[in-house]
Scaffold this motif. Sequence first.
Motif, mmCIF file in Angstrom:
data_model
loop_
_atom_site.group_PDB
_atom_site.id
_atom_site.type_symbol
_atom_site.label_atom_id
_atom_site.label_comp_id
_atom_site.label_asym_id
_atom_site.label_seq_id
_atom_site.Cartn_x
_atom_site.Cartn_y
_atom_site.Cartn_z
ATOM 1 N N GLN A 34 7.155 0.896 -5.196
ATOM 2 C CA GLN A 34 7.178 -0.364 -5.960
ATOM 3 C C GLN A 34 8.584 -0.677 -6.464
ATOM 4 O O GLN A 34 9.029 -1.822 -6.432
ATOM 5 C CB GLN A 34 6.186 -0.278 -7.129
ATOM 6 N N ARG A 40 9.962 -8.101 -3.595
ATOM 7 C CA ARG A 40 9.797 -8.426 -2.170
ATOM 8 C C ARG A 40 8.343 -8.187 -1.776
ATOM 9 O O ARG A 40 7.650 -7.409 -2.416
ATOM 10 C CB ARG A 40 10.663 -7.482 -1.317
ATOM 11 N N ASP A 41 7.931 -8.816 -0.696
ATOM 12 C CA ASP A 41 6.599 -8.545 -0.154
ATOM 13 C C ASP A 41 6.665 -7.185 0.543
ATOM 14 O O ASP A 41 7.651 -6.896 1.218
ATOM 15 C CB ASP A 41 6.263 -9.656 0.868
ATOM 16 N N THR A 42 5.596 -6.359 0.365
ATOM 17 C CA THR A 42 5.626 -5.045 1.029
ATOM 18 C C THR A 42 5.709 -5.177 2.553
ATOM 19 O O THR A 42 6.220 -4.299 3.230
ATOM 20 C CB THR A 42 4.367 -4.203 0.697
ATOM 21 N N ALA A 43 5.205 -6.311 3.052
ATOM 22 C CA ALA A 43 5.261 -6.515 4.509
ATOM 23 C C ALA A 43 6.705 -6.641 4.980
ATOM 24 O O ALA A 43 6.994 -6.522 6.173
ATOM 25 C CB ALA A 43 4.472 -7.753 4.884
ATOM 26 N N ASP A 44 7.643 -6.888 4.033
ATOM 27 C CA ASP A 44 9.055 -7.060 4.413
ATOM 28 C C ASP A 44 9.821 -5.738 4.390
ATOM 29 O O ASP A 44 11.046 -5.740 4.360
ATOM 30 C CB ASP A 44 9.742 -8.036 3.455
ATOM 31 N N SER A 162 0.706 0.692 -1.871
ATOM 32 C CA SER A 162 0.983 -0.576 -2.566
ATOM 33 C C SER A 162 -0.283 -1.368 -2.807
ATOM 34 O O SER A 162 -0.296 -2.307 -3.600
ATOM 35 C CB SER A 162 1.905 -1.470 -1.746
ATOM 36 N N ARG A 163 -1.336 -1.028 -2.079
ATOM 37 C CA ARG A 163 -2.571 -1.824 -2.192
ATOM 38 C C ARG A 163 -3.758 -1.047 -2.766
ATOM 39 O O ARG A 163 -4.645 -1.624 -3.349
ATOM 40 C CB ARG A 163 -2.977 -2.337 -0.804
ATOM 41 N N VAL A 199 -3.785 -6.727 -7.147
ATOM 42 C CA VAL A 199 -3.287 -6.896 -5.764
ATOM 43 C C VAL A 199 -4.372 -7.585 -4.952
ATOM 44 O O VAL A 199 -5.516 -7.143 -4.947
ATOM 45 C CB VAL A 199 -2.929 -5.529 -5.130
#
Length: 200
Positions: A34, A40-44, A162-163, A199
């Motif tokens: 985190q 930022r988005d975790t997908a990034d 993260s989720r 989330v």
Amino acid sequence: MFEGHDTTASGLAWLFYNLAGHPEHQERCRQEVQELLAGRDTADIEWEDLSQLPFTTMCIKESLRLHPPVTAVSRRCTEDIPLRDGLIIPKGVTCLMSIYGTHHNPDLWPEPEVFNPLRFSPENSKGRSPSSFIPFSAGPRNCIGQSFAMAEMKVVVALTLSRFVLRRDTARPPPRRKPELILRAENGLWLLLEPLPGVA
Ligand code: HEM
């Protein structure tokens, strides 16, 4: 399939099992992710980010020590191999080397059954023989995909933590290790996933 797929799947399954059993380590990994991805988005998540997850990397290594996906490798001696005690393994003999046994040798790893990621801190790693930790084997025919495998596991663990919060299912008996070609668990590894509050 064996090399690139089942190995990483086994490594990830046991890693999640170990983190689920050690909420304090799981939480430290989550905080590390985190903080790294703040704003930022975790997908990034980028390739460069993966070298900045030291504690998560220590957890992955400790899980690969405790539950190595490949438990043994074999090699045929191309020359006589003298051992320290004077015995010789003759040329032509095929040896089976236990990765699992090496990783559970109490002379190398005190309290080998304990999941302790701090074994892999820089201070604690000093002076340790590289041959004591060989999840990807060693020498010229070691795993060609090891950097990719480590990267893959870091990304999956970062996105998952993260989720979700991972917990062990205490209603089930502890899993029994089942070493086939790959280290599996009898009846599978069952975990509980709780979405992290806030989330989507
Ligand atoms: C946690 C994941 C992985 C583990 C624990 C692992 C472990 C190993 C081990 C122990 C060997 C040596 C086998 C032997 O000496 O008989 C090996 C070889 C190999 N691995 Fe992996 N592996 C993993 C992931 C991957 C991935 C992701 C790839 C490909 C992208 C890959 C590709 C290969 C290949 C091609 C070989 C044969 C290399 C050769 O014979 O020269 N592995 N792996």
